[in-house]
Write a protein that holds these residues in place. Structure first.
Motif, PDB file in Angstrom:
ATOM      1  N   GLY A   1     -34.640   2.349  32.926  1.00 32.15           N
ATOM      2  CA  GLY A   1     -36.002   3.470  32.362  1.00 32.15           C
ATOM      3  C   GLY A   1     -37.420   3.029  32.271  1.00 32.15           C
ATOM      4  O   GLY A   1     -37.899   4.173  31.448  1.00 32.15           O
ATOM      5  N   ASP A   2     -37.396   2.381  32.234  1.00 36.98           N
ATOM      6  CA  ASP A   2     -38.790   1.697  31.811  1.00 36.98           C
ATOM      7  C   ASP A   2     -40.093   1.490  33.210  1.00 36.98           C
ATOM      8  O   ASP A   2     -39.518   1.761  34.135  1.00 36.98           O
TER       9      ASP A   2
ATOM     10  N   LEU B   1     -53.952   4.961  29.774  1.00 39.72           N
ATOM     11  CA  LEU B   1     -52.347   3.595  30.211  1.00 39.72           C
ATOM     12  C   LEU B   1     -51.593   3.842  29.124  1.00 39.72           C
ATOM     13  O   LEU B   1     -51.058   4.466  27.903  1.00 39.72           O
ATOM     14  N   VAL B   2     -50.091   4.054  30.301  1.00 41.36           N
ATOM     15  CA  VAL B   2     -49.114   4.775  29.226  1.00 41.36           C
ATOM     16  C   VAL B   2     -47.766   3.408  29.580  1.00 41.36           C
ATOM     17  O   VAL B   2     -47.920   2.934  31.104  1.00 41.36           O
ATOM     18  N   VAL B   3     -47.169   3.504  28.917  1.00 41.17           N
ATOM     19  CA  VAL B   3     -45.711   2.922  28.888  1.00 41.17           C
ATOM     20  C   VAL B   3     -44.406   3.439  27.233  1.00 41.17           C
ATOM     21  O   VAL B   3     -44.509   3.823  27.179  1.00 41.17           O
ATOM     22  N   GLY B   4     -43.512   3.979  28.890  1.00 34.72           N
ATOM     23  CA  GLY B   4     -42.255   4.435  28.636  1.00 34.72           C
ATOM     24  C   GLY B   4     -40.936   3.802  28.695  1.00 34.72           C
ATOM     25  O   GLY B   4     -40.641   3.083  29.756  1.00 34.72           O
ATOM     26  N   ASP B   5     -40.185   4.518  27.706  1.00 32.73           N
ATOM     27  CA  ASP B   5     -38.480   4.007  28.429  1.00 32.73           C
ATOM     28  C   ASP B   5     -37.777   5.131  28.065  1.00 32.73           C
ATOM     29  O   ASP B   5     -38.033   5.032  27.110  1.00 32.73           O
ATOM     30  N   VAL B   6     -36.984   5.205  29.182  1.00 26.07           N
ATOM     31  CA  VAL B   6     -35.768   5.946  28.816  1.00 26.07           C
ATOM     32  C   VAL B   6     -34.468   4.899  28.225  1.00 26.07           C
ATOM     33  O   VAL B   6     -34.490   3.972  29.033  1.00 26.07           O
TER      34      VAL B   6
ATOM     35  N   HIS C   1     -58.226   5.445  21.954  1.00 26.90           N
ATOM     36  CA  HIS C   1     -57.086   7.015  21.096  1.00 26.90           C
ATOM     37  C   HIS C   1     -55.842   7.010  21.569  1.00 26.90           C
ATOM     38  O   HIS C   1     -55.285   6.991  23.006  1.00 26.90           O
ATOM     39  N   ILE C   2     -54.893   6.216  20.815  1.00 23.15           N
ATOM     40  CA  ILE C   2     -53.444   6.264  20.775  1.00 23.15           C
ATOM     41  C   ILE C   2     -52.422   7.407  19.992  1.00 23.15           C
ATOM     42  O   ILE C   2     -52.738   7.607  18.710  1.00 23.15           O
ATOM     43  N   ALA C   3     -51.296   7.618  20.768  1.00 27.51           N
ATOM     44  CA  ALA C   3     -50.090   8.121  19.948  1.00 27.51           C
ATOM     45  C   ALA C   3     -49.204   7.954  20.242  1.00 27.51           C
ATOM     46  O   ALA C   3     -48.583   6.774  21.889  1.00 27.51           O
ATOM     47  N   ASN C   4     -47.997   7.638  19.791  1.00 27.67           N
ATOM     48  CA  ASN C   4     -46.853   6.886  19.718  1.00 27.67           C
ATOM     49  C   ASN C   4     -45.363   7.418  19.199  1.00 27.67           C
ATOM     50  O   ASN C   4     -46.006   8.776  18.399  1.00 27.67           O
ATOM     51  N   ALA C   5     -44.419   7.374  20.506  1.00 28.54           N
ATOM     52  CA  ALA C   5     -43.436   8.341  20.609  1.00 28.54           C
ATOM     53  C   ALA C   5     -42.558   7.795  20.643  1.00 28.54           C
ATOM     54  O   ALA C   5     -41.680   7.344  21.246  1.00 28.54           O
ATOM     55  N   GLY C   6     -41.871   6.974  19.666  1.00 21.14           N
ATOM     56  CA  GLY C   6     -40.794   6.261  18.495  1.00 21.14           C
ATOM     57  C   GLY C   6     -40.715   4.650  19.533  1.00 21.14           C
ATOM     58  O   GLY C   6     -39.931   4.174  19.346  1.00 21.14           O
ATOM     59  N   HIS C   7     -42.123   4.022  20.368  1.00 19.52           N
ATOM     60  CA  HIS C   7     -42.124   3.261  20.760  1.00 19.52           C
ATOM     61  C   HIS C   7     -42.605   2.457  20.086  1.00 19.52           C
ATOM     62  O   HIS C   7     -43.119   1.919  18.688  1.00 19.52           O
TER      63      HIS C   7
END
Length: 817
Positions: A493-494, A508-513, A576-582
């Motif tokens: 899920g990455d 720029l996006v990085v995510g992890d299910v 301009h950065i926001a973080n959701a538990g990463h």
């Protein structure tokens, strides 16, 4: 009894008889019966047939109480067993029926004596071993003829014969039973028979007690008396008959005994082959294992052919193969001189097979085809399909067996087996052996094929879900890496992504299910699509994560995801950065090479719901590098994540010749520590920035005359930049976009921007939220041609919404310098 196999016993001390020495047999013919959990016979040895009279085909599957000596058991009229009613031997505990019913969890032994004697009936000694383990076997029963236990050198019969068990015995027969019991359980696998032997030795070795004093071990004989030397000669004959080897001159066929040994040789061969193939799920390795397993023991030449789609890891249409089906020669093993087959029949060649060949018959019927000898006529017929190559010297006068490689009733391929002319021809028993060999090989090949196919599907799915990011965006260079978690879990899920935004900015996006497998990958695909859609709306980072969290709540509460979303403005020099538990990103400063973890508000993972997200702005300079990754890169089981983050910072600061080299440096530093189970997504961006002299901006009013002013300003600026060759096209398209903006804007000014980078970017902003679309304008239509002109002349163009309205943009390719 064969006197050469007798075992001496201690002197008998019968009352009033004095010390009388005698020899008691230690090796006796045994019946071996296995009872399953349903109380039915699952194995019935040759000795059982001789002792009880029932042939194997009548015994297997029947209730054991109908066949074995149970107290009071009276045979039916059609019962093949020769015995009548039995009574339990006095003083020996429970009878055999208690063990058959599963009422005893410990071994038992006894003597079943006939209530009515008869000339063709026998007393029976029995031992019963309860079996435990994963198989269906519940009880092992050993039985022997009690009437045969007589003192052979004395007229006095041994009156007291009591079966029992000896624990921790040093009788030499214990090792003999451990070695030979698997041979009298030929229908079981090696693992199952070994498990049974281990339990027999643990529960107690079978013994006989004579005259209440002497105890001797019971070692099974195979029902045919023979000396060791004679047995060895017979086994050589059996081996020769089983595998087509020359027969020894000093031996003769021993009928049923030889046939039994020959069958056992073939079973051992098949078990050995089964153990040698399937050690890998790699299709190529499996093919080699199958080919090498049969040469030279079973055949002298083995050619393996597989369907073209099997080799390619693809599916193929249902139905029987035909003359158009292509077959790849994937392996060729032989005992001929090296190179003899290589040029004539090379590995890797693909060909169809005509309908008149034995190969076509095998592939269409799914049955083995036996050709005892390839005649000159058949050799010519087979050779006809090989253009400019004469294979007749290689195949004529050889014995051939063609066996299909099947799985789930589908022919995946076939093997061509050839024996040298001087070797014994293939026969019907070889046909059966070859069919069994091919069946086992077919299943192994199908497992490897399915694994290869599923692996390619997983890789294709993962590749389709991960974007192919351009290495250069406005004001930044980007490099990415994705590593699957494990060989058995290729899908995760990455994800990473980049999105072009108005104002020459880049998201720029990085995510992890969290989790692995198809479900996580599907969730990742949904979230990634949602991020792209919301990024195109130019939502601020915190608002985008807020909307993404709401979407995850609507999709379900089964999954959580972390996400890091950053917007890079190369003109303002700002992130301009926001973080959701990463995990936080790493910023490497260009001036001093120092790396640091950015201190961001952590935020809750996507899917938690009802939590706020915060965004921060970070000043950056040209040449700074931003490293964003998922936790699979830095987290190792049993190690503090701080160690991985420190290694990430250190490796990210290393100088590199290119962005790809920088990614490889990071991967090498963190991926060699071992213990990684999670997949990895890595995005590295070099923030080059855009110099102020490469940007030109104008504010325009809502007056229609502003279109002409805009055209003149653009032409002049392009002459200043040395791009006069682009002036005509740029001037025409700018006039169309500004004219549309003047027509549709409401109360605010129009903004026009030119940016010189890798391309020439032109953007026109207004406060109208309606996005323009291409129209098909007729000859008399007054409007609808502007965007058609832009679409024709521009390298690329597009529209996007902004918080204030919309942006329409186009790019032109810069001339080569």
């Amino acid at each position: 009894m064969d006197r050469g196999t007798e075992v001496g016993a201690a002197p008998s001390r019968g009352a009033g008889d004095g010390a009388v020495e005698h020899a008691a047999a230690g090796r006796i013919p045994l019946a071996v019966v296995v009872v399953d959990r349903d109380g039915r016979v699952s194995h019935w040895s040759t000795g059982a047939r001789r002792l009880f009279g029932a042939p194997r085909e009548d015994a297997v599957g029947r209730p054991a109480v109908d066949l074995l000596p149970v107290s009071g058991a009276l045979p039916e009229d059609d019962d093949p067993a020769p015995y009548g009613a039995y009574a339990a031997y006095d003083g020996l505990g429970p009878d055999l029926e208690s063990s058959l019913d599963g009422g005893l969890a410990y071994p038992a032994a006894g003597r079943a004596r006939l209530t009515v004697a008869g000339p063709d009936r026998i007393d029976v000694l029995w031992w019963a071993y309860p079996l435990v383990g994963p198989g269906r076997e519940r009880l092992l029963v050993l039985a022997a003829d009690a009437t045969g236990m007589r003192h052979e050198d004395d007229a006095v019969a041994v009156e007291r014969i009591a079966p029992g068990f000896a624990l921790h015995t040093d009788f030499p027969g214990a090792e003999e039973l451990a070695r030979r019991l698997p041979e009298i359980l030929p229908s079981m696998s090696v693992g199952e028979s070994a498990r049974i032997v281990a339990q027999v030795l643990e529960l107690g070795y079978p013994v006989l007690e004579f005259s209440q004093n002497d105890r001797v071990p019971v070692t099974p004989d195979w029902g045919v008396p023979r000396r060791v030397e004679r047995k060895a000669r017979r086994e050589r004959v059996a081996r020769a008959a089983a595998f087509g080897e020359p027969l020894p001159r000093d031996v003769q066929d021993d009928g049923e005994d030889l046939e039994y040994v020959a069958v056992r040789e073939r079973l051992e061969f098949l078990n050995e082959v089964s153990g040698r193939i399937g050690t890998s799920l790699d299709l190529s390795q499996t093919i080699l294992e199958v080919s090498r397993a049969v040469v030279p023991r079973f055949t002298d030449v083995a050619g393996t052919y597989l369907r073209e789609q099997v080799v390619a890891g693809e599916g193929f249409p249902e139905g029987v193969p035909d003359t158009t089906t292509m077959w790849h020669r994937v392996a060729l093993e032989h005992t001929d001189e090296p190179g003899r087959w290589d040029d004539v029949v090379p590995v890797g060649e693909a060909m169809p097979f005509p309908a008149h060949t034995p190969f076509f018959q095998c592939m269409t019927t799914g049955e083995p085809v036996l050709v005892p000898r390839i005649s000159e006529q058949m050799g010519h017929m087979i050779a006809a399909q090989f253009e400019k190559r004469d294979i007749r010297p290689l195949i004529t006068n050889r014995s051939m067996l063609v066996v299909p490689l099947k799985a789930r009733h589908v022919v995946l391929g076939f093997m061509i087996l050839l024996r040298h002319p001087e070797r014994v021809e293939f026969n019907d028993m070889d046909r059966v052996t070859g069919a069994e060999l091919a069946a086992r090989a077919g299943l192994v090949l199908d497992n490897a094929r399915m694994y290869t196919y599923q692996e390619s599907v997983a890789e294709a799915l993962q590749d389709s879900m991960l974007p192919h990011i351009a290495p250069r965006m406005a004001g930044c260079d980007i490099a990415t890496r994705y590593l699957p978690g494990t060989l058995l879990g290729r899908i995760g899920g990455d994800w990473f992504d980049s999105v072009k935004l108005p104002g020459s900015r880049t998201a720029l996006v990085v995510g992890d299910v969290m989790g692995h497998g198809l479900n996580s990958a599907a969730m990742m695909g949904q979230l990634r699509t949602a991020v792209q859609t919301m990024a195109a709306l130019d939502l601020p980072p915190a608002q985008l994560l807020r909307n993404l969290d709401d979407l995850a709540q609507r999709l379900g509460d089964s999954y959580l995801a972390t996400c890091l979303y950053a917007v890079y403005d190369p003109i303002a020099g700002e992130l301009h950065i926001a973080n959701a538990g990463h995990i936080p990103p790493v910023l490497v400063r260009a001036d001093d090479g120092r790396s640091e973890l950015l201190d961001l508000p952590t935020g809750a993972p996507i899917g938690v719901g009802g939590v706020p997200f915060e965004a921060v702005r970070v000043r950056v300079a040209p040449g700074d590098r931003l490293v964003m990754c998922t936790d699979g890169l830095v987290e190792v089981r049993g190690e503090d994540i701080g160690v991985g983050l420190a290694t990430l910072c250190e490796s990210a600061a290393h100088p590199a010749a290119s962005m790809d080299d920088a990614c490889d440096t990071i991967i090498r530093a963190l991926n060699t520590r071992g213990g990684r189970k999670d997949d990895v997504a890595l995005l590295l961006a070099r923030l080059n920035g855009i110099e102020p002299e490469d940007v030109a901006e104008w504010r325009l009013s809502l007056d229609p005359i502003e279109a002409a002013r805009a055209r003149a300003a653009v032409r002049e600026q392009l002459h200043v930049w040395g791009l006069a060759g682009l002036a005509d096209s740029a001037e025409l398209m700018v006039g169309e976009l500004v004219g549309n903006a003047v027509r549709h804007a409401h109360s605010r000014q129009i903004a026009l921007r030119l940016v010189r980078g890798d391309t020439l970017l032109c953007e026109v902003d207004d406060d109208d939220h309606t996005l323009p679309t291409l129209l098909s304008a007729g000859p008399d239509d007054e409007f609808g041609r502007g965007l058609r002109v832009v679409s024709t002349l521009a390298r690329e163009w597009g529209t996007s919404r902004t918080s204030a309205g919309k942006t329409v943009w186009f790019e032109l390719t810069l001339p080569r310098r």
